[in-house]
Write a protein that holds these residues in place. Structure first.
Motif, PDB file in Angstrom:
ATOM      1  N   ILE A 252       0.878  -1.176   0.081  1.00 29.74           N
ATOM      2  CA  ILE A 252      -0.126   0.116   0.172  1.00 29.74           C
ATOM      3  C   ILE A 252       0.855   1.297   0.065  1.00 29.74           C
ATOM      4  O   ILE A 252       0.587   2.156  -0.671  1.00 29.74           O
ATOM      5  CB  ILE A 252      -0.752   0.007   1.160  1.00 29.74           C
ATOM      6  N   ALA A 253       2.107   1.288   0.930  1.00 33.27           N
ATOM      7  CA  ALA A 253       3.058   2.201   0.959  1.00 33.27           C
ATOM      8  C   ALA A 253       3.284   2.579  -0.631  1.00 33.27           C
ATOM      9  O   ALA A 253       3.778   3.567  -0.981  1.00 33.27           O
ATOM     10  CB  ALA A 253       4.002   2.264   1.993  1.00 33.27           C
ATOM     11  N   LYS A 254       4.020   1.366  -1.179  1.00 31.33           N
ATOM     12  CA  LYS A 254       4.705   1.412  -2.501  1.00 31.33           C
ATOM     13  C   LYS A 254       3.726   1.976  -3.423  1.00 31.33           C
ATOM     14  O   LYS A 254       4.341   2.627  -4.387  1.00 31.33           O
ATOM     15  CB  LYS A 254       5.048   0.005  -2.868  1.00 31.33           C
ATOM     16  N   ALA A 255       2.338   1.643  -3.262  1.00 27.45           N
ATOM     17  CA  ALA A 255       1.451   2.066  -4.345  1.00 27.45           C
ATOM     18  C   ALA A 255       1.433   3.627  -4.332  1.00 27.45           C
ATOM     19  O   ALA A 255       1.390   4.323  -5.267  1.00 27.45           O
ATOM     20  CB  ALA A 255       0.123   1.576  -3.959  1.00 27.45           C
ATOM     21  N   GLY A 256       1.562   4.329  -3.077  1.00 26.41           N
ATOM     22  CA  GLY A 256       1.580   5.717  -2.723  1.00 26.41           C
ATOM     23  C   GLY A 256       2.960   6.369  -3.530  1.00 26.41           C
ATOM     24  O   GLY A 256       2.703   7.346  -4.166  1.00 26.41           O
ATOM     25  N   THR A 257       3.840   5.670  -3.248  1.00 26.93           N
ATOM     26  CA  THR A 257       5.224   6.162  -3.653  1.00 26.93           C
ATOM     27  C   THR A 257       5.408   5.930  -5.269  1.00 26.93           C
ATOM     28  O   THR A 257       6.092   6.664  -5.948  1.00 26.93           O
ATOM     29  CB  THR A 257       6.304   5.587  -3.036  1.00 26.93           C
ATOM     30  N   ASN A 258       4.898   5.172  -5.809  1.00 25.76           N
ATOM     31  CA  ASN A 258       4.858   4.932  -7.275  1.00 25.76           C
ATOM     32  C   ASN A 258       4.066   5.989  -8.287  1.00 25.76           C
ATOM     33  O   ASN A 258       4.042   5.815  -9.520  1.00 25.76           O
ATOM     34  CB  ASN A 258       4.218   3.287  -7.528  1.00 25.76           C
ATOM     35  N   THR A 259       3.219   6.648  -7.465  1.00 24.63           N
ATOM     36  CA  THR A 259       2.441   7.555  -8.433  1.00 24.63           C
ATOM     37  C   THR A 259       3.280   8.577  -8.979  1.00 24.63           C
ATOM     38  O   THR A 259       4.285   9.028  -8.108  1.00 24.63           O
ATOM     39  CB  THR A 259       1.551   8.294  -7.369  1.00 24.63           C
ATOM     40  N   ASN A 260       3.150   9.098 -10.067  1.00 27.39           N
ATOM     41  CA  ASN A 260       3.899  10.063 -10.580  1.00 27.39           C
ATOM     42  C   ASN A 260       3.203  11.175 -11.420  1.00 27.39           C
ATOM     43  O   ASN A 260       2.561  10.771 -12.528  1.00 27.39           O
ATOM     44  CB  ASN A 260       5.045   9.252 -11.661  1.00 27.39           C
ATOM     45  N   ALA A 261       3.147  12.338 -10.923  1.00 24.03           N
ATOM     46  CA  ALA A 261       2.330  13.352 -11.417  1.00 24.03           C
ATOM     47  C   ALA A 261       2.768  13.738 -12.770  1.00 24.03           C
ATOM     48  O   ALA A 261       1.716  13.991 -13.526  1.00 24.03           O
ATOM     49  CB  ALA A 261       2.363  14.603 -10.388  1.00 24.03           C
ATOM     50  N   GLU A 262       4.056  13.883 -13.024  1.00 27.26           N
ATOM     51  CA  GLU A 262       4.385  14.133 -14.396  1.00 27.26           C
ATOM     52  C   GLU A 262       4.210  13.300 -15.438  1.00 27.26           C
ATOM     53  O   GLU A 262       3.565  13.563 -16.523  1.00 27.26           O
ATOM     54  CB  GLU A 262       5.919  14.391 -14.265  1.00 27.26           C
ATOM     55  N   ARG A 263       4.340  11.719 -14.914  1.00 29.53           N
ATOM     56  CA  ARG A 263       3.848  10.860 -16.125  1.00 29.53           C
ATOM     57  C   ARG A 263       2.381  10.871 -16.462  1.00 29.53           C
ATOM     58  O   ARG A 263       1.797  10.671 -17.539  1.00 29.53           O
ATOM     59  CB  ARG A 263       4.298   9.346 -15.443  1.00 29.53           C
TER      60      ARG A 263
END
Length: 579
Positions: A252-263
């Motif tokens: 769950i934490a990794k899902a949050g860190t994997n978000t990429n606003a620029e992408r």
């Protein structure tokens, strides 16, 4: 300190204590069962929660999954679903390792305790029976001894009585002697029962009861140790799944860190960019020299005019407005007015209501075209060539459609080749099947191939028209099912420029020179003669290396260790599972 020696006279206390221990086991089992119900309800609620917020198949939100923040939320839902599974695992483990095991062990303890108490009761009853016999013999001895004393006293009185006859005296003495003898026998019997009882009492208090109480003590200690294991298992069951639960939380934490606003921004731009060119600057149209309907028609009909741009761009001039903006006022000068000022430059002058005049003039000249544009915007016609889409989106849709058709076409080509192989085998060996039975399938497959080729060519031409490059994979698929000796197919294969093409052509003349990597192993279940061309014989138990799987025609291509290759019936072998 043992129960047999210290609690030899506390049978009731031991009975009550052991029963209390069994009641505690039952209470703990009930506690764990209710805990498992809580875990199961919690897991069920979590699953319902994830299902509630999961995407429905075919929903509009599925398109949003391309963005990292949307995909991260889906990953969180998946992790929560796995988390719910771990809660179910805790409940199942507790039910199996604690509830069921302790319940079974409790039944065994109850039976064992009942046996020990029954033995103690039986020994007690035996001792009580022996005591009753002793007491009866004692009372009989006492009674007979008194009767003997009375008989002796009567004999003495008769002997001293001068009036008594000799026969009476002899009779009284005889009676006294018999009573004395009976009393002596009762005395010996009483002594015997007393000795027996003392022996049994000694056996009961020093051997039987200590042994039974010791076994009850051992049973109670085993019960305590087993219950303690259940206590530990209660914690260990959850500890065992804590690493997996931790991984779920890490996910769950990794899902949050994997978000990429620029992408996500780039994906949105790539997904929705239209490919239109930005509108150019509008040219100044001089109405200072007068206006007429002909000039209005010509100016509005030119590509430079705003109405024509509105029609071509489909309202893309004003992307943030849903309403059509009015045209700039094009009101002619009123009569008797001087269109030229003193400095010679034209100065626009308007009548009392220039906007009304302008709109009236536009509605009279171009009303049919505006109505047509509005209709096209509200209900766009979805065409097969995706012409209703912007250029960039149209190219993507056409390329995707061509990829889907190419995959379907390749499947049909593979099926056609498999049917031709099967037909050839049937022609060479009539026992395998009737070749004419395959004709409908071959004909249908050929029809499907031609239809798909036509569709692929059609979409490729539309893609070229839309400004994209043609997908040259189609040529390799088309040539693949033509005559393998055709020079066109050879040229197409040699001239193929796309190294990533997934479809390739192979000439039958080079089949024997091709090298296939083994994809598995199979073992022959039956003997096979292999008399037909292209097949190889095999013996039961023989092991082959598989170089080509069964494509639906019932034959598998295999290779021996000496290099011999050929086809064997798939149903005659057992395929080893892939590692």
């Amino acid at each position: 300190m043992g129960w047999g020696t210290e609690l030899w006279d506390q049978y009731d206390v031991i009975d009550k204590h052991t029963q209390s221990g069994l009641d505690l086991v039952e209470k703990y089992v009930k506690f764990v069962k209710e805990r498992t119900e809580i875990e199961q309800n919690y897991a069920k609620q979590l699953r319902n929660l994830t299902k509630k917020f999961s995407l429905k198949r075919g929903s509009k939100e599925e398109q949003e999954c391309k963005f990292s923040n949307h995909q991260a939320f889906l990953d969180i839902l998946n992790e929560m679903n796995d988390y719910a599974g771990q809660r179910e695992t805790i409940a199942e483990s507790m039910m199996l390792s604690i509830c069921l095991e302790l319940t079974k062990y409790l039944q065994e303890l109850k039976l064992e305790r009942k046996t020990y108490l029954a033995e103690a009761k039986k020994a007690q009853q035996s001792l009580e029976s022996s005591y009753k016999q002793l007491d009866n013999s004692k009372k009989r001895f006492e009674r007979e001894w008194r009767e003997a004393e009375k008989a002796n006293q009567h004999a003495e009185k008769a002997d001293q009585d001068i009036n008594a006859t000799k026969a009476d005296v002899e009779k009284a003495k005889m009676q006294a002697h018999m009573r004395s003898h009976t009393a002596e026998e009762c005395k010996n019997d009483y002594a015997s029962h007393l000795q027996k009882y003392n022996k049994e009492q000694n056996q009961f208090y020093f051997t039987d009861i200590p042994h039974i109480f010791s076994k009850l003590q051992d049973m109670e200690e085993r019960r305590v140790r087993k219950l303690a294991e259940g206590y530990v298992s209660f914690a260990d069951t959850e500890k065992r799944v804590m690493p997996i639960i931790g991984k779920c939380l890490d996910g769950i934490a990794k899902a949050g860190t994997n978000t990429n606003a620029e992408r996500d921004s780039q994906i949105l731009a790539e997904q929705h960019k239209s490919g239109f060119e930005r509108p150019g600057e509008l040219e100044f149209e001089d109405y200072s020299q007068g206006i007429n309907r002909a000039s209005s028609d010509s100016s509005l009909g030119t590509p430079k005019g705003p109405m024509d741009l509105l029609g071509q761009k489909k309202n893309k001039l004003w992307p943030f407005s849903k309403k059509k903006l009015p045209l700039p006022p094009l009101t002619p000068f009123p009569p008797n007015s001087d269109p030229s000022p003193a400095n010679g430059l034209p100065t626009p002058k308007f009548s009392r209501d220039p906007i009304s005049y302008c709109l009236k003039e536009i509605n009279r000249t171009v009303k049919p075209r505006i109505s047509s544009f509005r209709t096209h915007k509200r209900t766009p016609t979805v065409s097969e060539d995706f012409a209703h889409l912007p250029p960039e989106q149209r190219r993507k849709k056409l390329q995707q459609k061509m990829d889907d058709i190419s995959k379907e076409l390749q499947k049909e080509v593979d099926q056609s080749e498999a049917l031709e192989k099967m037909k050839d085998v049937y022609l060479k060996n009539s026992q395998m099947g009737d070749p004419s039975s395959l004709e409908p399938q071959i004909s249908q497959t050929a029809t499907n191939v031609e239809r798909l080729r036509g569709e692929l060519h059609k979409y490729e031409s539309w893609l070229m028209e839309a400004g994209g490059r043609g997908d040259f994979r189609r040529s390799s698929i088309n040539n693949n099912s033509h005559d393998k000796s055709s020079p066109d197919s050879t040229l197409s294969h040699e001239g193929k420029s796309d190294p990533q093409a997934i479809y390739a052509e192979f000439d039958e003349d080079f089949d024997e020179e091709e090298i296939f990597a083994p994809i598995g192993q199979c073992t022959a279940l039956y003997n096979f003669e292999g008399s037909s061309e292209g097949t190889i014989p095999m013996q039961e138990g023989e092991v082959f290396a598989m170089v080509e799987e069964d494509k639906g025609d019932g034959w598998t291509r295999v290779q021996r260790s000496n290099g011999d290759e050929g086809y064997i019936p798939t149903s005659y072998v057992r395929i080893a599972p892939k590692m």
